[in-house]
Enzyme design. Structure first.
Site, PDB file in Angstrom:
ATOM      1  CE  LYS A  55       4.516  -4.066  -7.184  1.00  0.00           C
ATOM      2  NZ  LYS A  55       4.811  -3.561  -5.863  1.00  0.00           N
ATOM      3  CD  GLN A  99       7.671  -2.875  -3.666  1.00  0.00           C
ATOM      4  OE1 GLN A  99       7.076  -2.673  -4.716  1.00  0.00           O
ATOM      5  NE2 GLN A  99       7.290  -3.817  -2.817  1.00  0.00           N
ATOM      6  CG  ASP A 122       0.582   0.297  -3.426  1.00  0.00           C
ATOM      7  OD1 ASP A 122       0.185  -0.732  -4.002  1.00  0.00           O
ATOM      8  OD2 ASP A 122       1.750   0.448  -3.017  1.00  0.00           O
TER       9      ASP A 122
END
Ligand code: NDP
Length: 300
Positions: A55, A99, A122
């Site tokens: 990422k 995460q 997200d």
């Protein structure tokens, strides 16, 4: 025997990232803004380490600023919430991603709920989930957004098509069902209690498998000519002990029946990070009151 068209997610994602990079450069040139993505990695999950590294790498390649925070695995809920609050306040950061999975002492819901809604790249914040459900301007979760892009690129207008989504998780199945509904599909959301899964699948013009069960969807579950999107990532044993990645669909059988299909790996997976970058660009524009550009994949 017919052979399905392969939907090359790796190539599509590369073209999308190239286009994002152009828009990022434009944002810098026109407004002096460099989108910033912060990734918080609290666990010690080996797969998460790889995702986070990729990422960061891909964000930098697109011209964004990338920030990584690695609190110790022993971090407390209060400690993690304090870090989120700092990132929320930081104007250099437009997108925050925590995460998952988090260490067992952390309750993920309050952590996700603490992220400023406009920085929730997200799309897991309950407010973003709600906005998506009611058709508002939401930050859309990356994997479903990537799936939808692949489907639209393959099929075009989805209105009136029957879509079956296998799996009802908050991160894939439910948001994808909402997106397909928004595109005017007739959507069935199937799960572990669905009575006749095979029969439901056979009705699908668009079949998405997101269950996490290796090769569960058989060739005869697929309507001839259907578009099949395989979200699953499963490692199966091989004689050399290294294992092999497969999806939720029995690819070898499905490819003979479907009209188009995503491979695993190289299908949906690469789209997830590309869409994270897209969301970060979107977030930066919205936070500065700049119109969000329509980002189309660069020509192949
Ligand atoms: P979850 O475990 O959160 O959800 C799985 C869903 O599948 C549940 O709704 C469950 O039903 C359903 N399910 C499980 N077993 C069956 C069965 N035998 N028949 C029908 N339905 C079943 O998984 P995720 O949504 O997080 O992920 C799904 C897959 O996608 C995984 O392989 C994951 O690794 C992969 N993934 C890939 C990503 C990518 O970037 N390519 C990103 C995210 C996930 P119920 O609700 O009834 O329990």
């Amino acid at each position: 025997m017919a052979t399905a068209t392969l939907i090359d997610g790796k190539q599509f994602a590369a073209r999308l990232r190239a286009s994002i990079a152009v828009h990022v450069a434009q944002l810098k040139a026109d407004h002096g803004i460099t989108p910033g993505l912060a990734v918080v990695l609290a666990g010690d999950d080996p797969a998460s380490q790889i995702y986070v590294r990729n990422k960061g790498l891909q964000a930098r390649e697109a011209g964004m600023n990338s920030f990584e925070y690695r609190p110790p695995v022993t971090v407390t809920q209060t400690g993690l919430l304090a870090r989120i609050a700092e990132l929320n306040r930081d104007p250099a950061i437009n997108g925050i991603l925590v995460q998952l999975p988090l260490p067992p002492q952390i309750d993920p819901q309050p952590v996700i709920g603490a992220i400023t809604v406009s920085k929730d790249v997200d799309g897991f914040h309950p407010l973003n989930a709600g906005l998506l459900a009611v058709g508002g301007t939401a930050m859309v979760p990356c994997t479903p957004l990537g799936c939808l892009m692949l489907i639209k690129a393959q099929v075009g207008n989805l209105a009136g098509l029957r879509a079956v989504v296998l799996g009802r998780s908050n991160i894939v199945g439910k948001p994808l069902a909402a997106l397909l509904l928004r595109e005017h599909c007739t959507v069935t959301l199937a799960h572990s209690r669905t009575r006749d899964l095979a029969e439901e699948c056979r009705r699908a013009d668009i079949l998405v498998a997101a269950v996490g069960k290796a090769q569960m969807v058989k060739g005869d579950w697929i309507k001839p000519g259907a578009t099949v999107i395989d979200v699953g990532i499963n490692r199966i044993p091989t004689p050399d002990g290294k294992g092999r990645l497969v999806g939720d669909v029995d690819f070898a059988a499905a490819v003979e029946v479907a009209g188009a299909i995503t491979p695993v790996p190289g299908g949906v997976g690469p789209m997830t990070i590309a869409c994270l970058l897209l969301n970060t660009l979107t977030a930066a524009c919205r936070q500065h009151g700049i119109p969000v550009p329509e980002v189309k994949p660069a020509a192949g």
